[in-house]
Design a protein around this motif. Structure first.
Motif, short mmCIF file in Angstrom:
data_model
loop_
_atom_site.label_atom_id
_atom_site.label_comp_id
_atom_site.label_asym_id
_atom_site.label_seq_id
_atom_site.Cartn_x
_atom_site.Cartn_y
_atom_site.Cartn_z
N TRP A 93 -45.47 -37.57 -32.48
CA TRP A 93 -45.50 -36.16 -31.74
C TRP A 93 -46.27 -35.95 -30.62
CZ3 TRP A 93 -47.22 -33.25 -36.93
CH2 TRP A 93 -46.45 -33.52 -38.17
N VAL A 94 -47.41 -36.74 -30.37
CA VAL A 94 -48.18 -36.72 -29.10
C VAL A 94 -47.23 -37.35 -27.86
CG1 VAL A 94 -50.02 -37.66 -27.94
CG2 VAL A 94 -50.40 -36.91 -30.44
N VAL A 95 -46.73 -38.52 -28.50
CA VAL A 95 -45.75 -39.37 -27.34
C VAL A 95 -44.66 -38.26 -27.09
CG1 VAL A 95 -44.51 -41.18 -26.93
CG2 VAL A 95 -46.50 -41.38 -28.08
N ASP B 156 -53.30 -29.01 -28.15
CA ASP B 156 -54.29 -28.37 -29.03
C ASP B 156 -53.61 -28.14 -30.53
OD1 ASP B 156 -56.67 -28.47 -27.81
OD2 ASP B 156 -56.26 -26.83 -26.61
N THR B 157 -52.21 -27.54 -30.29
CA THR B 157 -51.43 -27.34 -31.42
C THR B 157 -51.14 -28.61 -32.18
OG1 THR B 157 -50.12 -25.36 -30.13
CG2 THR B 157 -48.84 -26.24 -32.15
N VAL B 158 -50.68 -29.61 -31.78
CA VAL B 158 -50.72 -30.97 -32.50
C VAL B 158 -51.81 -31.25 -33.11
CG1 VAL B 158 -49.96 -33.33 -32.10
CG2 VAL B 158 -48.74 -31.61 -30.84
N ARG C 271 -54.86 -31.96 -38.23
CA ARG C 271 -55.95 -31.79 -39.03
C ARG C 271 -55.74 -31.12 -40.33
NH1 ARG C 271 -58.38 -29.99 -34.04
NH2 ARG C 271 -60.26 -31.27 -33.50
N ASP C 272 -54.57 -30.27 -40.25
CA ASP C 272 -54.09 -29.81 -41.54
C ASP C 272 -53.53 -30.91 -42.35
OD1 ASP C 272 -55.06 -27.24 -40.94
OD2 ASP C 272 -53.11 -26.65 -40.21
N ARG C 273 -52.66 -31.71 -41.86
CA ARG C 273 -51.98 -33.06 -42.58
C ARG C 273 -53.00 -33.90 -43.19
NH1 ARG C 273 -46.60 -34.62 -41.94
NH2 ARG C 273 -47.50 -36.67 -41.74
N THR C 274 -54.18 -34.19 -42.36
CA THR C 274 -55.37 -35.25 -42.98
C THR C 274 -56.13 -34.43 -44.06
OG1 THR C 274 -55.33 -35.75 -40.61
CG2 THR C 274 -57.07 -36.30 -42.22
N ARG C 275 -56.23 -33.12 -43.87
CA ARG C 275 -57.03 -32.58 -45.10
C ARG C 275 -56.22 -32.66 -46.61
NH1 ARG C 275 -56.21 -27.70 -46.71
NH2 ARG C 275 -55.18 -26.81 -44.93
N ILE C 276 -54.69 -32.24 -46.46
CA ILE C 276 -53.97 -32.18 -47.46
C ILE C 276 -53.85 -33.89 -47.92
CG2 ILE C 276 -51.51 -31.78 -48.30
CD1 ILE C 276 -51.49 -29.78 -46.17
#
Length: 316
Positions: free
Chosen positions: A212-214, A232-234, A239-244
């Motif tokens: 996504w960053v690329v 910042d949005t990515v 962060r949300d995906r990592t938490r889940i």
């Protein structure tokens, strides 16, 4: 006993033992050359003795064989992804030495079948170790991705360019992010396209999140826009995906531990039986029927391990 030979019937065993010792020295030389760099220490200074000369020659032969088979590039990529600072020829020489030691040692100490099993286990073990190191490095890179994007967006908001932000990440981030971004900085200074270099980082250690960053960088270069806000949005999404992902990993921890216990239980029982009553297990290694039973057990164990892995692995 053959009078023409002072060693008589022991001559083949002595010759095999000497070959095993020589190959073992080659394996130790390879491990000692790689191990310090694997834990972040300075490379060991090579000596000028016979072991170093044999190891250097074996490494050259391994490189030549890999180039002839067209496997040098793929093995180099695998070593880069695992973060192993080792030439492909040195790895091939070390695996060959370990295989030979397993064949000779297992054949002399136990039986030819055990030697064959030990010899085949060495390249499989090397492949497993590379896979574990690659997966661990990729997980660490993904865990560090939100902080990396925060550094990049902060650098962009301060008025610097993306190249300066990448250089800052290479200086301030932790390993392996710092190593990859320092390499990316060097590649771009040598003329490689930035997006191409980012794709190279993604091929080595990045996952879907880094893609996504690329893509964000590539789109921003084509149509413009506020790249700092996009990063910042990515970062927030990652962060949300990592938490889940961590929640799912915690919930499936019991299943994974049960799988490890079930996989290691046969080996533990076999070790206890071998220590308490070695004669009880000797038919497995000394007869054709025992060899067939060991092969069937190995196939069933692998099938069960794959099944358990499929059950406990989170689909995320």
């Amino acid at each position: 006993m053959n009078p023409s030979s002072p060693l008589g019937d022991w001559a083949p065993l002595v010759g095999a033992a000497l070959c095993g010792v020589a190959l073992l020295l080659l394996l130790v030389e390879t491990v000692l050359d790689w191990a310090p760099r694997a834990v972040g220490l300075a490379p060991r200074q090579r000596g000028r003795g016979l072991a170093a000369a044999v190891a250097g020659r074996a490494e050259a032969v391994g490189d030549s064989l890999l180039r002839g088979k067209g496997r040098a590039a793929s093995l180099t990529s695998a070593l880069d992804a695992a973060g192993v600072d080792l030439r492909p020829g040195a790895l091939l020489a070390g695996v060959a030495a370990g295989t030979a030691v397993g064949l000779v040692g297992g054949g002399l100490l136990f039986s030819p079948f055990v030697g064959l099993v030990l010899g085949l286990a060495v390249p499989l073990l090397a492949r497993v170790v590379l896979g574990v190191l690659t997966g661990r490095r990729q997980r660490r890179f993904s865990d560090q991705m939100p902080d990396t994007l925060q550094i990049l967006s902060g650098t962009l908001r301060a008025g610097h360019g993306l190249a300066q932000g990448i250089q800052t990440v290479g200086q301030e981030a932790e390993s392996p992010t710092a190593e990859e971004f320092r390499r990316l900085t060097i590649e771009t200074r040598l003329g490689r396209d930035l997006v191409e270099g980012l794709n190279g980082v993604g091929d080595r250690v990045g996952g879907e999140d880094f893609r996504w960053v690329v893509q964000a960088v590539d789109i921003q270069r084509d149509v413009g826009g506020d790249l700092a806000e996009v990063l910042d949005t990515v970062a927030s999404t990652i962060r949300d995906r990592t938490r889940i992902r961590r929640q799912v990993s915690a919930l499936s921890a019991e299943g994974r531990m049960s799988a490890w216990v079930l996989m290691l239980l046969p080996f533990g029982l076999a070790l206890v039986m071998f220590v308490t009553n070695p004669a009880y297990l000797s038919p497995l290694f000394a007869s054709g029927t025992g060899h067939k039973l060991l092969v069937v057990a190995a196939v069933l164990l692998v099938a069960g391990g794959l099944w358990l892995r499929r059950i406990v692995k989170p689909i995320f």
